[in-house]
Design a protein around this motif. Structure first.
Motif, short mmCIF file in Angstrom:
data_model
loop_
_atom_site.label_atom_id
_atom_site.label_comp_id
_atom_site.label_asym_id
_atom_site.label_seq_id
_atom_site.Cartn_x
_atom_site.Cartn_y
_atom_site.Cartn_z
N ARG A 19 -2.19 12.74 4.31
CA ARG A 19 -0.95 13.34 4.96
C ARG A 19 0.20 13.75 3.77
O ARG A 19 0.79 14.75 3.82
CB ARG A 19 -0.46 12.27 6.01
N LYS A 67 0.82 -1.14 0.20
CA LYS A 67 0.15 -0.04 -0.02
C LYS A 67 0.88 1.16 0.09
O LYS A 67 0.70 2.17 -0.85
CB LYS A 67 -0.79 -0.01 1.22
N ILE A 76 4.48 -1.42 12.85
CA ILE A 76 3.39 -0.44 13.70
C ILE A 76 1.87 -0.86 12.80
O ILE A 76 0.90 -0.94 13.60
CB ILE A 76 3.65 1.14 13.23
N ASP A 77 1.90 -1.42 11.59
CA ASP A 77 0.37 -1.91 11.00
C ASP A 77 0.01 -3.40 11.57
O ASP A 77 -0.77 -3.94 11.19
CB ASP A 77 0.40 -1.64 9.72
N LYS A 132 -5.01 5.16 14.77
CA LYS A 132 -4.75 4.44 13.45
C LYS A 132 -6.23 4.67 12.83
O LYS A 132 -7.23 5.23 13.33
CB LYS A 132 -4.24 3.10 13.55
N ARG A 158 2.82 6.07 -3.27
CA ARG A 158 4.05 6.73 -3.88
C ARG A 158 4.30 6.67 -5.22
O ARG A 158 4.72 7.60 -6.03
CB ARG A 158 5.05 6.40 -2.72
N ARG A 192 9.53 3.58 7.93
CA ARG A 192 9.52 3.20 6.79
C ARG A 192 10.12 4.29 5.75
O ARG A 192 9.66 5.40 5.99
CB ARG A 192 8.22 2.55 6.03
N ALA A 218 7.65 8.95 15.86
CA ALA A 218 8.08 8.30 14.79
C ALA A 218 6.86 7.86 13.70
O ALA A 218 6.18 7.17 13.72
CB ALA A 218 8.64 6.86 15.35
N SER A 219 6.89 8.68 12.56
CA SER A 219 5.96 8.61 11.54
C SER A 219 6.47 8.89 10.25
O SER A 219 6.82 9.93 9.79
CB SER A 219 4.90 9.59 11.94
C1 S3P Z 1 2.56 4.65 6.02
C2 S3P Z 1 2.89 5.08 7.62
C3 S3P Z 1 2.55 4.36 8.79
C4 S3P Z 1 1.52 3.45 8.53
C5 S3P Z 1 0.49 3.64 7.36
C6 S3P Z 1 1.32 3.65 6.21
C7 S3P Z 1 2.94 5.25 5.16
O1 S3P Z 1 1.81 5.57 9.24
O2 S3P Z 1 0.84 3.05 9.73
O3 S3P Z 1 -0.40 2.64 7.39
O4 S3P Z 1 2.73 4.88 3.81
O5 S3P Z 1 3.87 6.11 5.21
P1 S3P Z 1 2.60 6.66 10.31
O6 S3P Z 1 3.88 6.93 9.33
O7 S3P Z 1 1.75 7.51 10.57
O8 S3P Z 1 3.00 5.93 11.64
#
Ligand code: S3P
Length: 439
Positions: A104, A27, A320-321, A348, A32, A200, A172-173
C-alpha cells in the motif's frame, strides 16, 4: 490464507513470563526507513531494523529498483539514497510476500515514478483490498490496475502527472494516509489527508526527520510536492505490536514479571497499554526518552487479575494490530469484554475476528463474533489444536494462551511469524513459555 509449509507450535500449559528482553524492531518504522532512505540524498544508517520477512520484502524491492543497501546485519542497515528521481525500473514484478504495508505504501510512492512496475504478493496479500489506496491515487492522476475485485497484483503505469488532492479518508488507516502523502511528494501543489480517527503517524514523523516539512492541523496532515529528502540516521524502537504478546502473557500468567526494553510508545500505538490497564493489568512505564523523533520506554508487566470491559472505540485504531493478543486477555478476564467498531480486523492478514473466535471456541471459550467486533466471556481454557490461517499475530496470541490453558495448545500454520517476529519462539522460550516449533 495458508502458507506453503506447516510450521506448527506446540505449547505446554502453564508457566509464567520472567526476565528482561528486547523484542523485534518496529515493522512500520522499518518499512518507512527503507523507503525514505532510498529516496533521500546521502547515506541513511538504520539500527534496530526488523529482520522479518515483511521488512525484508520492502528492502529487496528497493534493491531491485537499483538502490544499494547493505545489511541487515544485527539490525544494522546502510542505505545509499538515490534521490527522489533515482529509482530504476526493476527487471520483473516486485514480490511483497505477506506485506500489506509494503504494497500500500509503495503504491503511493511508485505512482510518481517514470517507469511501469508490477507488485505481487502471497495468497493472503492477494485477497486484501487495495481500492482504498488505488481510489485516492487515481484522484491524484495515477494509473493503477488491480484485479476486478480490487485486489493485487497491482500494475502501476508510468509517467502519470500527479496533482495534489485534499483527501478525507473513509476509514482510519495509516496505510492509506501514508500512500496518499507519499504520492504527494511527487504531486504538483499541496496534498492533504484528513483521518476520521488518529492512526499511527510514523510517516509524518519520519518525513520530518528527513527534512521534509509536514504540516499538522488537527486530523489533517499536509505537504507540498517537489521537495527533497536528506539522509539521516534512524534508531528503530522495539515494536509495541510484538511486545503486546509478552504484555498479555505476563498479565494473564500468575507469578509473571517481565520487562520489555526500548519499546516504541508513540501515542498513536499505545492503545494496547490503555486497554490492558482498563482491564486491570499492572504495567509500569520507565526510562522514557525520545529517539529520532519517536518516544520509547521500558515496559514492566506483572500478573494481575483482569476484568472484562467494553473497549472504547476511540482506542481501536490505536491498538489495531494487538486485538488477537487482547482477545486472549479477554478470555482470561472475569466477565465479558465487548469490542465494537473494529470491522477493519476482518481484512487484515486473516479475518482476525473469525479466526480468533474459531480458535477460542475450540479452547472452550464463549467467544461470539459480531459484524464489527466480538463478545468474549472470560473463563477456563482447555487445550486444543487451532489454526492461525497463516496469520502471524494469531499464531503468537494462541501461543500465549497456553499460559492459562489446561492442556497443550497446538497451533498450525505458523510460518508467517517470521514476517514480524522471527525470534518469537526463542524469546518466548527464554522467558518461560514452554514452546516447541516444528516444520
Ligand atoms: C500499518 C498500519 C496498520 C497496521 C499495519 C501496519 C502501517 O494498517 O494494521 O500492520 O505501517 O502503516 P491500517 O493502516 O490499514 O490500519
Amino acid at each position: 490464507m495458508s502458507s506453503d509449509q506447516n510450521v506448527r507450535f506446540t505449547v505446554a500449559p502453564g508457566g509464567a513470563l520472567k526476565g528482561r528482553i528486547r523484542v523485534a524492531g518496529d515493522k512500520s518504522i522499518s518499512h518507512r526507513s527503507i523507503m525514505l532512505g532510498a529516496l533521500a540524498e546521502g547515506v541513511t544508517r538504520v539500527s534496530g531494523f526488523l529482520e522479518g520477512e515483511d521488512a525484508l520484502a520492502t528492502l529487496r524491492a528497493f534493491k531491485a529498483m537499483g538502490v544499494t543497501i547493505e545489511g541487515p546485519d544485527a539490525g544494522r542497515v546502510v542505505i545509499r539514497g538515490v534521490g527522489m528521481h533515482g529509482l530504476k525500473k526493476p527487471d520483473g514484478p516486485l514480490d511483497l510476500g505477506n506485506s500489506g504495508t509494503s504494497m500500500r505504501l509503495m503504491a503511493g510512492l511508485l505512482a510518481g515514478q517514470h517507469f511501469e512496475v508490477e507488485m505481487v504478493g502471497d495468497a493472503s496479500l492477494s485477497t486484501r483490498p487495495m481500492r482504498r489506496v488505488t481510489d485516492p491515487l487515481a484522484l491524484m492522476g495515477a494509473h493503477i490496475e488491480s484485479t476486478p475485485a480490487g485486489t493485487p497484483p497491482l500494475k502501476i503505469h508510468a509517467d502519470s502527472a500527479l496533482k495534489g488532492i485534499d483527501y478525507t479518508l473513509p476509514m482510519a488507516s495509516a496505510q492509506v494516509k501514508s500512500a496518499v502523502l507519499l504520492a504527494g511528494l511527487y504531486a504538483e501543489g499541496k496534498t492533504s489527508t484528513t483521518e476520521p480517527a488518529p492512526t499511527r503517524d510514523h510517516t509524518e514523523r519520519m518525513l520530518k526527520g528527513f527534512g521534509y516539512e509536514v504540516e499538522r492541523d488537527g486530523a489533517t496532515a499536509r505537504l507540498t510536492g517537489g521537495g527533497k529528502l536528506v539522509a539521516t540516521d534512524i534508531d528503530v524502537p522495539a515494536d509495541i505490536s510484538s511486545a503486546a504478546f509478552f504484555m498479555v502473557g505476563a498479565a494473564i500468567a500468575k507469578g509473571s514479571d517481565i520487562t520489555l526494553e526500548h519499546v516504541g510508545i508513540n501515542p498513536t500505538r499505545t492503545g494496547v497499554i490503555d486497554i490492558l490497564r482498563l482491564m486491570g493489568a499492572k504495567i509500569d512505564i520507565s526510562n522514557e526518552q525520545e529517539v529520532g523523533g519517536e518516544p520509547v520506554a521500558d515496559l514492566r508487566i506483572q500478573s494481575a487479575p483482569l476484568k472484562g470491559i467494553r473497549i472504547p472505540e476511540a482506542l481501536v485504531p490505536l491498538a489495531i494490530d494487538e486485538f488477537p493478543a487482547l482477545f486472549v486477555a479477554a478470555a482470561c478476564a472475569e466477565g465479558e469484554t465487548v469490542l465494537t467498531g473494529a470491522e477493519e480486523l476482518r481484512v487484515k492478514e486473516s479475518d482476525r475476528i473469525q479466526v480468533m473466535a474459531d480458535g477460542l471456541v475450540k479452547m472452550g471459550v464463549d467467544a461470539r463474533p459480531t459484524a464489527d467486533g466480538i463478545v468474549i466471556k472470560g473463563g477456563e481454557m482447555a487445550g486444543a489444536e487451532v489454526d492461525s490461517q497463516g496469520d502471524h499475530r494469531i499464531a503468537m496470541a494462541f501461543a500465549m494462551a497456553a499460559l492459562r490453558a489446561k492442556g497443550d495448545v497446538v497451533i498450525n500454520d505458523c510460518a508467517n511469524v517470521s514476517t514480524s517476529f522471527p525470534d518469537f519462539v526463542v524469546l518466548a522460550g527464554e522467558t518461560g513459555l514452554n514452546i516447541r516449533s516444528e516444520g
